[in-house]
Design an enzyme around this catalytic site. Sequence first.
Site, short mmCIF file in Angstrom:
data_model
loop_
_atom_site.label_atom_id
_atom_site.label_comp_id
_atom_site.label_asym_id
_atom_site.label_seq_id
_atom_site.Cartn_x
_atom_site.Cartn_y
_atom_site.Cartn_z
N SER A 113 0.78 -1.24 0.00
CA SER A 113 0.00 0.00 0.00
C SER A 113 0.81 1.29 0.00
CB SER A 113 -0.95 0.01 1.20
OG SER A 113 -2.00 -0.91 0.99
N LYS A 116 -0.27 3.74 -2.58
CA LYS A 116 -1.33 4.75 -2.46
C LYS A 116 -0.78 6.18 -2.43
CE LYS A 116 -4.75 1.73 -0.24
NZ LYS A 116 -4.04 0.46 -0.06
N SER A 170 -5.52 3.48 4.72
CA SER A 170 -5.14 2.55 3.66
C SER A 170 -6.34 1.80 3.12
CB SER A 170 -4.08 1.56 4.18
OG SER A 170 -3.31 1.07 3.11
#
Length: 334
Positions: A113, A116, A170
């Site tokens: 993640s 992101k 997240s």
Amino acid sequence: MAEKRGGGTAADRKAKDLQGERFASRNKSNLRQNVAKPSALAAKRGFASQREAAVSAQAYQKRNLTRAVASNADLWHEPGQLAVHSGSALVIGQDAGELLYEKNANAVVPIASITKVMTAMVVLDSMPNLQAPISIGDEDVDYLRGSRSRLGVGTVISRETALLLALMSSENRASHALARHYPGGLPAFIAAMNRKAASLGMAHTRFEDPTGLSSNNVSTAHDLARMVAAAHRYPLIREFSTTPGVRAEVKGRELEFHNTNQLVSSPTWEIGLSKTGYIQEAGKCLVMQARVADKPVVIVLLDSAGKQTRIGDANRIKRWMESASAAGRLPTSV
């Protein structure tokens, strides 16, 4: 006459023999004393030799102790000896880009993640209406890994809220929905992510999805440091990624969402940007921009095992930098 030539009378010879025996006895006694007791000069030299040996031994021990202390200090202050347990790690000065610490920083690995952060930059680069509503669809559900989400299919939230939840908590569905609502849809968004990476000089980075659920999203610690430094120039990314928690309305209900990085709530840290990540192939990951020892730095920690390893590594880096700065070993900002 014959007796005089032979050495005198018998009485005289007897007296001389007795005197000779006494003289020989005294010589033997003196010889024994000389053997048993060295001369004063010899004794002085022997004592001096012993004293020199003792002083030499003390000096040797002192040198060894000094070396040991210096060695221990070097273990603490020498970047190569910092005990970081993450598989890949990098610490660089944000202003001048000076290298403070690295470990396997050129290894190409899945980044989960951490993706992101790039997703947020690409969204903001398109200058969208952040108040416009976007919906969570079945396309946004994670059927690859089955990750959980409180944003059920049919949820409608603002693009701004989706961006906040993607960076702070997240949220995978929020991230995917942001990409899906990009002009040209998901394929155009992925292409924009890779163009952005190339423009930042991230030569070893590749994106295949906007969430990081794909293990084909790969990068290096050096590349991610470039990404973090670039993302830090976006005020919303700084704000949203370091927000400790928020209450958001989801289908008429207020739900609490929290930051996945506990350090953003710590009074001992001054964090300007943060993002965590995890999938099995990537391990635990963490990237941060922070001010440590009065110096802005970018910290990248990838492939950490254990729930708290990345947090422990970050704290060890912080203590090392503060100690090194107090000793005058860290480079100063220009």
